[in-house]
Design a protein around this motif. Structure first.
Motif, PDB file in Angstrom:
ATOM      1  N   ARG A  47       0.864  -1.185   0.000  1.00 33.23           N
ATOM      2  CA  ARG A  47       0.000   0.000   0.000  1.00 33.23           C
ATOM      3  C   ARG A  47       0.894   1.226   0.000  1.00 33.23           C
ATOM      4  O   ARG A  47       1.957   1.225   0.614  1.00 33.23           O
ATOM      5  N   ASN A  48       0.455   2.275  -0.689  1.00 33.90           N
ATOM      6  CA  ASN A  48       1.224   3.507  -0.792  1.00 33.90           C
ATOM      7  C   ASN A  48       0.644   4.571   0.130  1.00 33.90           C
ATOM      8  O   ASN A  48      -0.577   4.709   0.229  1.00 33.90           O
ATOM      9  N   TYR A  49       1.540   5.323   0.741  1.00 30.38           N
ATOM     10  CA  TYR A  49       1.128   6.349   1.701  1.00 30.38           C
ATOM     11  C   TYR A  49       1.827   7.676   1.409  1.00 30.38           C
ATOM     12  O   TYR A  49       3.023   7.692   1.101  1.00 30.38           O
ATOM     13  N   MET A  50       1.073   8.770   1.550  1.00 26.23           N
ATOM     14  CA  MET A  50       1.631  10.117   1.514  1.00 26.23           C
ATOM     15  C   MET A  50       1.966  10.471   2.960  1.00 26.23           C
ATOM     16  O   MET A  50       1.154  10.236   3.859  1.00 26.23           O
ATOM     17  N   VAL A  51       3.131  11.033   3.178  1.00 23.07           N
ATOM     18  CA  VAL A  51       3.598  11.311   4.532  1.00 23.07           C
ATOM     19  C   VAL A  51       3.431  12.798   4.854  1.00 23.07           C
ATOM     20  O   VAL A  51       4.108  13.635   4.264  1.00 23.07           O
ATOM     21  N   PRO A  52       2.529  13.139   5.777  1.00 22.77           N
ATOM     22  CA  PRO A  52       2.330  14.536   6.169  1.00 22.77           C
ATOM     23  C   PRO A  52       3.527  15.080   6.945  1.00 22.77           C
ATOM     24  O   PRO A  52       4.350  14.315   7.469  1.00 22.77           O
ATOM     25  N   VAL A  53       3.597  16.408   7.042  1.00 18.09           N
ATOM     26  CA  VAL A  53       4.732  17.029   7.729  1.00 18.09           C
ATOM     27  C   VAL A  53       4.752  16.731   9.217  1.00 18.09           C
ATOM     28  O   VAL A  53       5.813  16.804   9.839  1.00 18.09           O
ATOM     29  N   ASP A  54       3.616  16.386   9.824  1.00 15.17           N
ATOM     30  CA  ASP A  54       3.573  16.136  11.265  1.00 15.17           C
ATOM     31  C   ASP A  54       3.722  14.662  11.641  1.00 15.17           C
ATOM     32  O   ASP A  54       3.609  14.296  12.801  1.00 15.17           O
ATOM     33  N   ALA A  55       4.012  13.810  10.661  1.00 12.20           N
ATOM     34  CA  ALA A  55       4.137  12.375  10.938  1.00 12.20           C
ATOM     35  C   ALA A  55       5.348  12.096  11.816  1.00 12.20           C
ATOM     36  O   ALA A  55       6.434  12.615  11.576  1.00 12.20           O
ATOM     37  N   GLN A  56       5.133  11.292  12.833  1.00  9.99           N
ATOM     38  CA  GLN A  56       6.194  10.824  13.734  1.00  9.99           C
ATOM     39  C   GLN A  56       6.229   9.307  13.611  1.00  9.99           C
ATOM     40  O   GLN A  56       5.602   8.603  14.390  1.00  9.99           O
TER      41      GLN A  56
END
Length: 136
Positions: A47-56
């Motif tokens: 599965r593909n994911y977009m990573v937001p700037v607040d991801a930890q």
């Protein structure tokens, strides 16, 4: 002729809000829908994911909770009954979890008919981020 919804340096909440707004705006319009995503992306369990700037993200279990699954975008377009979909994923990075189900780059997608997919590089490969010092 596109109505544009910008999300610049988006956190997960703003990305999800934009997706919801787009789905509502497209509903019943028989429109052409387009997502252009430039940023960090990763794949986990195909599965593909977009990573937001607040991801930890410290472990693979964090990925679904702190990112935005590309399948949510495809489903939003499908639910809105768009006549054509364009997804440009200008995102790719190395696998941050070597012992998990994550692979290099982004995974190949099976999209519904009428969907055009464009990747920064071939599925399973890593796109170059460029070198800030050289200007490339």
């Amino acid at each position: 002729g596109f109505k544009v919804v910008d999300v610049i340096d988006g956190d997960r909440a703003s990305m999800m809000q934009a997706l919801s707004r787009i789905q509502t705006d497209l509903k019943g319009q028989q429109a052409v829908a387009m997502l252009y995503y430039a940023g960090h992306g990763l794949q986990l369990d195909w599965r593909n994911y977009m990573v937001p700037v607040d991801a930890q993200i410290d472990k693979s279990e964090d990925v679904p909770k702190q990112t935005v699954d590309i399948e949510l975008v495809i489903q939003a377009f499908k639910t809105a009954s768009t006549r054509m979909n364009i997804l440009v994923l200008d995102a790719c990075r190395d696998n941050p979890f070597p012992r998990s189900g994550a692979g290099k780059g982004l995974a190949q997608l099976d999209a519904p008919p009428g969907t055009y997919l464009a990747f920064a590089t071939a599925p399973g490969n890593v796109a170059e981020d460029g070198d800030e010092s050289s200007g490339k």
